[in-house]
Design an enzyme around this catalytic site. Structure first.
Site, mmCIF file in Angstrom:
data_model
loop_
_atom_site.group_PDB
_atom_site.id
_atom_site.type_symbol
_atom_site.label_atom_id
_atom_site.label_comp_id
_atom_site.label_asym_id
_atom_site.label_seq_id
_atom_site.Cartn_x
_atom_site.Cartn_y
_atom_site.Cartn_z
ATOM 1 C CD GLU A 295 -3.059 -1.127 2.148
ATOM 2 O OE1 GLU A 295 -4.102 -1.744 1.912
ATOM 3 O OE2 GLU A 295 -2.870 -0.478 3.208
ATOM 4 C CD GLU B 75 -4.414 -5.870 1.749
ATOM 5 O OE1 GLU B 75 -5.214 -5.291 2.521
ATOM 6 O OE2 GLU B 75 -3.188 -5.727 1.813
#
Length: 386
Positions: free
Chosen positions: A209, A316
């Site tokens: 991320e 995710e």
């Protein structure tokens, strides 16, 4: 996902960091030897095939999951148990943390240290990267492919904040500081050089991320361009991806994830020559969006991937309540959307010798009713679609 760091292990293997190459792992469990041998003989390097992936000779949509903690386990039997369950469930790809940075001396499992007053050290000892070594070995034996990333955007398990504390840099200058990037590349080289010939690696991932709040998106795009080219110079066998949440530069409903506020440009990053495919994540509640907001998010990313000509993975996604009711439709949308080549729920859970693995509320435990619906049935739906 930003997660609270917890102590998963009750048994610690004591060892000191060394400068020697990672040692090879000897398979200690022999009951699946014949099957493992056949799997390894058939294995090939995963690759992009149109808008999907070729995994060991088959070009299909795949289901996978995340188990960030598996490389920190000290029991080989526990690692094998997880791989057994993934294999029997039909989950093809597992995403794991390829980093574990510490800022003080510890006897626990750690991969890289940033201790004040000492040189950064990469731990290739028995309580270091040899734990990841066993994960790769077990994955190979079970026909599981791994996405391995190199640093965390968040402070869990060290990440960029550990670099910043040591070098006196910031979230913005992490991407451009020469000393930071030299150490980051040294760490990448230690990992990639060890596994560049392993067919168990699905892809290398630049970070978990990555963001650069308030930055011009060109900062991250330039960093990703240089880093992916560096990885490719070390390893021409494996795919490379960003590991980002998928923030888009415009479009959609104009909400926060469709802006460059986090310094990210999904399409520009996907167009980087050495980036093989795109990742994106889905947590509407974290972005102050409604549950139903997720389906257009999936569709819009699929459209960009079709436009660029590279596949997307919904890498995710997770919720803490009503998992089947919420995540089932997301899986169905991803499976039916052109450009989406796989989905990987956050996160896999199991019961090991030390007890239950990490439960952040999103966890779906092996054998649970949610697992039967969101994994077993999902895999069946994928097979039925062909």
């Amino acid at each position: 996902m930003k997660i609270l760091q917890i102590l998963l292990l009750s048994v610690v293997v004591l060892a000191t960091a060394t400068s020697f190459p990672l040692s090879s792992v000897t398979q200690t469990e022999a009951e699946n030897e014949a099957t493992s041998s056949e799997l390894e003989k058939r294995a090939t390097f995963p690759s992009v095939s149109g808008l999907k992936f070729n995994i060991d000779g088959s070009t299909v949509y795949f289901a996978g999951t995340n188990a960030y903690w598996i490389g920190f386990l000290t029991s080989n039997t526990d690692v094998d148990k997880v791989m057994d369950h993934l294999q029997s469930s039909g989950l093809k790809v597992l995403r794991v943390w390829g980093f574990n940075d510490v800022t003080q001396t510890t006897s626990g499992v750690w991969y890289q240290s940033f201790v004040t007053g000492q040189q950064p050290q990469i731990n290739t000892g028995a309580n270091g990267l040899q734990r990841l070594d066993y994960v790769v070995s077990s994955a190979s034996s079970h026909g599981i492919k791994l996405i391995v990333n190199f640093v965390n955007n968040w402070g869990d398990y060290g990440g960029m904040p550990a670099y910043n504390t040591y070098y006196g840099t910031t979230k913005t200058t992490w991407y451009t500081n020469s000393k930071v990037q030299a150490q980051y590349q040294a760490y990448i080289k230690a990992i990639v050089s060890q596994y560049k010939d392993s067919t168990a690696i699905f892809a290398w991932e630049l970070a978990n991320e990555p963001t650069c709040n308030g930055c011009n998106p060109s900062i991250v795009t330039d960093w990703a361009t240089k880093t992916s080219a560096y990885i490719k110079s070390l390893d021409s066998n494996h795919m490379i991806t960003m590991g980002d949440e998928g923030f888009v530069n415009g479009g959609g409903d104009g909400s926060y994830p469709y802006t460059t506020g986090e310094g990210m440009d999904f399409e520009a990053n996907l167009r980087i020559p050495d980036i093989s495919f795109a990742t994106f994540h889905l947590y509407p509640s974290s972005w102050s969006e409604s549950t139903t907001w997720g389906s257009p998010w999936i569709a819009n990313h699929g459209a960009i991937c079709v436009k660029v000509g590279k596949p997307c993975i919904l890498e995710e996604y997770g919720v803490t309540t009503n998992k089947t009711a919420v995540e089932g439709p997301r899986q169905a949308t991803a499976l039916s959307t052109a450009g989406i080549a796989g989905d990987m729920y956050w996160q896999y859970g199991d019961t090991l010798s030390s007890g239950k693995t990490s439960d952040d509320g999103n966890t779906i435990y092996y054998g649970s009713s949610d697992f039967n619906t969101l994994v077993t049935q999902h895999v069946s739906n994928i097979k039925a679609k062909g």
